[in-house]
Motif scaffolding. Sequence first.
Motif, PDB file in Angstrom:
ATOM      1  N   LEU A  64       0.863  -1.159   0.000  1.00  0.00           N
ATOM      2  CA  LEU A  64       0.000   0.000   0.000  1.00  0.00           C
ATOM      3  C   LEU A  64       0.915   1.230   0.000  1.00  0.00           C
ATOM      4  N   ILE A  65       1.009   1.899  -1.146  1.00  0.00           N
ATOM      5  CA  ILE A  65       1.940   3.004  -1.332  1.00  0.00           C
ATOM      6  C   ILE A  65       1.341   4.296  -0.806  1.00  0.00           C
ATOM      7  N   CYS A  66       2.095   5.025   0.000  1.00  0.00           N
ATOM      8  CA  CYS A  66       1.704   6.347   0.498  1.00  0.00           C
ATOM      9  C   CYS A  66       2.520   7.404  -0.229  1.00  0.00           C
ATOM     10  N   CYS A  67       1.846   8.307  -0.948  1.00  0.00           N
ATOM     11  CA  CYS A  67       2.530   9.359  -1.700  1.00  0.00           C
ATOM     12  C   CYS A  67       2.720  10.586  -0.811  1.00  0.00           C
ATOM     13  N   VAL A  68       3.948  11.079  -0.725  1.00  0.00           N
ATOM     14  CA  VAL A  68       4.252  12.272   0.062  1.00  0.00           C
ATOM     15  C   VAL A  68       5.006  13.264  -0.811  1.00  0.00           C
ATOM     16  N   HIS A  69       4.965  14.547  -0.401  1.00  0.00           N
ATOM     17  CA  HIS A  69       5.706  15.569  -1.131  1.00  0.00           C
ATOM     18  C   HIS A  69       7.194  15.487  -0.822  1.00  0.00           C
ATOM     19  N   GLU A  70       7.518  15.077   0.405  1.00  0.00           N
ATOM     20  CA  GLU A  70       8.908  14.924   0.805  1.00  0.00           C
ATOM     21  C   GLU A  70       8.953  13.961   1.976  1.00  0.00           C
ATOM     22  N   LYS A  71      10.135  13.356   2.193  1.00  0.00           N
ATOM     23  CA  LYS A  71      10.306  12.420   3.292  1.00  0.00           C
ATOM     24  C   LYS A  71      11.088  13.098   4.417  1.00  0.00           C
ATOM     25  N   PRO A  72      10.393  13.584   5.459  1.00  0.00           N
ATOM     26  CA  PRO A  72      11.128  14.152   6.588  1.00  0.00           C
ATOM     27  C   PRO A  72      11.851  13.051   7.345  1.00  0.00           C
ATOM     28  N   HIS A  73      12.962  13.388   7.992  1.00  0.00           N
ATOM     29  CA  HIS A  73      13.690  12.391   8.777  1.00  0.00           C
ATOM     30  C   HIS A  73      12.822  11.956   9.946  1.00  0.00           C
ATOM     31  N   PRO A  74      12.770  10.655  10.259  1.00  0.00           N
ATOM     32  CA  PRO A  74      11.906  10.177  11.349  1.00  0.00           C
ATOM     33  C   PRO A  74      12.154  10.890  12.674  1.00  0.00           C
ATOM     34  N   SER A  75      13.392  11.340  12.910  1.00  0.00           N
ATOM     35  CA  SER A  75      13.708  11.986  14.187  1.00  0.00           C
ATOM     36  C   SER A  75      12.988  13.319  14.351  1.00  0.00           C
ATOM     37  N   THR A  76      12.496  13.897  13.248  1.00  0.00           N
ATOM     38  CA  THR A  76      11.791  15.189  13.326  1.00  0.00           C
ATOM     39  C   THR A  76      10.299  15.010  13.555  1.00  0.00           C
ATOM     40  N   MET A  77       9.830  13.772  13.625  1.00  0.00           N
ATOM     41  CA  MET A  77       8.396  13.509  13.742  1.00  0.00           C
ATOM     42  C   MET A  77       8.103  12.729  15.015  1.00  0.00           C
ATOM     43  N   ALA A  78       6.992  13.059  15.656  1.00  0.00           N
ATOM     44  CA  ALA A  78       6.525  12.276  16.792  1.00  0.00           C
ATOM     45  C   ALA A  78       6.162  10.874  16.310  1.00  0.00           C
ATOM     46  N   ARG A  79       6.276   9.905  17.199  1.00  0.00           N
ATOM     47  CA  ARG A  79       6.031   8.515  16.808  1.00  0.00           C
ATOM     48  C   ARG A  79       4.650   8.317  16.199  1.00  0.00           C
ATOM     49  N   GLU A  80       3.643   8.997  16.785  1.00  0.00           N
ATOM     50  CA  GLU A  80       2.282   8.805  16.287  1.00  0.00           C
ATOM     51  C   GLU A  80       2.057   9.470  14.930  1.00  0.00           C
ATOM     52  N   GLN A  81       3.020  10.281  14.468  1.00  0.00           N
ATOM     53  CA  GLN A  81       2.892  10.935  13.179  1.00  0.00           C
ATOM     54  C   GLN A  81       3.582  10.156  12.059  1.00  0.00           C
ATOM     55  N   ARG A  82       4.290   9.086  12.411  1.00  0.00           N
ATOM     56  CA  ARG A  82       5.003   8.290  11.403  1.00  0.00           C
ATOM     57  C   ARG A  82       4.069   7.260  10.763  1.00  0.00           C
ATOM     58  N   ILE A  83       4.182   7.101   9.475  1.00  0.00           N
ATOM     59  CA  ILE A  83       3.359   6.131   8.759  1.00  0.00           C
ATOM     60  C   ILE A  83       3.724   4.723   9.235  1.00  0.00           C
ATOM     61  N   PRO A  84       2.760   3.910   9.643  1.00  0.00           N
ATOM     62  CA  PRO A  84       3.090   2.563  10.133  1.00  0.00           C
ATOM     63  C   PRO A  84       3.679   1.695   9.028  1.00  0.00           C
ATOM     64  N   ARG A  85       4.522   0.757   9.425  1.00  0.00           N
ATOM     65  CA  ARG A  85       5.146  -0.153   8.461  1.00  0.00           C
ATOM     66  C   ARG A  85       4.129  -1.097   7.819  1.00  0.00           C
ATOM     67  N   GLU A  86       3.046  -1.347   8.527  1.00  0.00           N
ATOM     68  CA  GLU A  86       1.984  -2.168   7.967  1.00  0.00           C
ATOM     69  C   GLU A  86       0.648  -1.752   8.569  1.00  0.00           C
ATOM     70  N   VAL A  87      -0.412  -2.003   7.826  1.00  0.00           N
ATOM     71  CA  VAL A  87      -1.774  -1.754   8.312  1.00  0.00           C
ATOM     72  C   VAL A  87      -2.544  -3.073   8.201  1.00  0.00           C
TER      73      VAL A  87
END
Length: 323
Positions: A64-87
Amino acid sequence: MPTQARKTRRGSLRRAPAEFALSEFPPDGSLGELYAELLAYPNVHGCYIGRKTKGRRLTRELSLICCVHEKPHPSTMAREQRIPREVRWPRTRSKHFHLTTDVQVAARGETRDLAPVVGPGDELRPSQAAHSGLATLGIALKHPTLGRVITTAGHTFIPNGGGTQVFGPNAPVLTVANAGDGTSPTTFQAIPLKASRVPEADYALLQPQAESRNLFRDSLSISGIHFARPEDVGTRLFALTRGDIKPTVLRGVTGTLAFAGVQMTGLLIVDDVTAPGDSGCCLVDAGFRVWGLLVVGALIDGVIRSVFASANFVLALENAQLA
């Protein structure tokens, strides 16, 4: 009739006739629900089923591909804001399928042909008829009685003292300049509906004569609202000013300060990051959650700070939700 077992990633299904080719992906309705969940994550603007990538190579695995405008570094995002590895989606009441996700960048240039919208960071131009000054648009709302509206600074209409001003049917027409990435300047018309300066908030509601959406530069999507707590002091934040993203740092929360005759409460104090005309702009985190709306600049202990009112109070006062 001959049968065969068909495996999934987690467990197995009952035996099915060989003539059937059972899909491991949800039907359209369930897939739409998964898409809605993923589109709520910061910067996600599209989804589809396709091949997962590793490096620059496509693999055989469907994800399941998630399209984003840019990939921010995970360290700049809260855990709950990161796209899960699987759904997962429920196959039955007791069994679930698990689908891996993959994040792929859809170049911002691919969205430039989309029609511009009224949104955060757009410029509200001064109006002699409305006795209002230069300001910036904040968040688009779904209002229970007014429909789709967008916020800006209340003090651009009420510069002194507190209170609420309701504009009647003869309200003046205002001009909004789009701050998107389009090649040609675009302007819209908007009607002021209400302006309010109260202890909890400094905001005005406008009704644009065009589509309003929570898209900064017509592309970056606001993902939600965050209510700042003392533990958040020191967080790196960003002001969505007229066409520009300016980084800052949260220095204080739950503040109370007096501005032009109103003792405001619930204020956020950050490093100076704004200029005249930015009033009303959004303060967001790396997950593009809105924390506040700009009120004023203040000199505190000899240092200029930018002061924002909590965005939560606008939604609470108007019984509204993000559009």
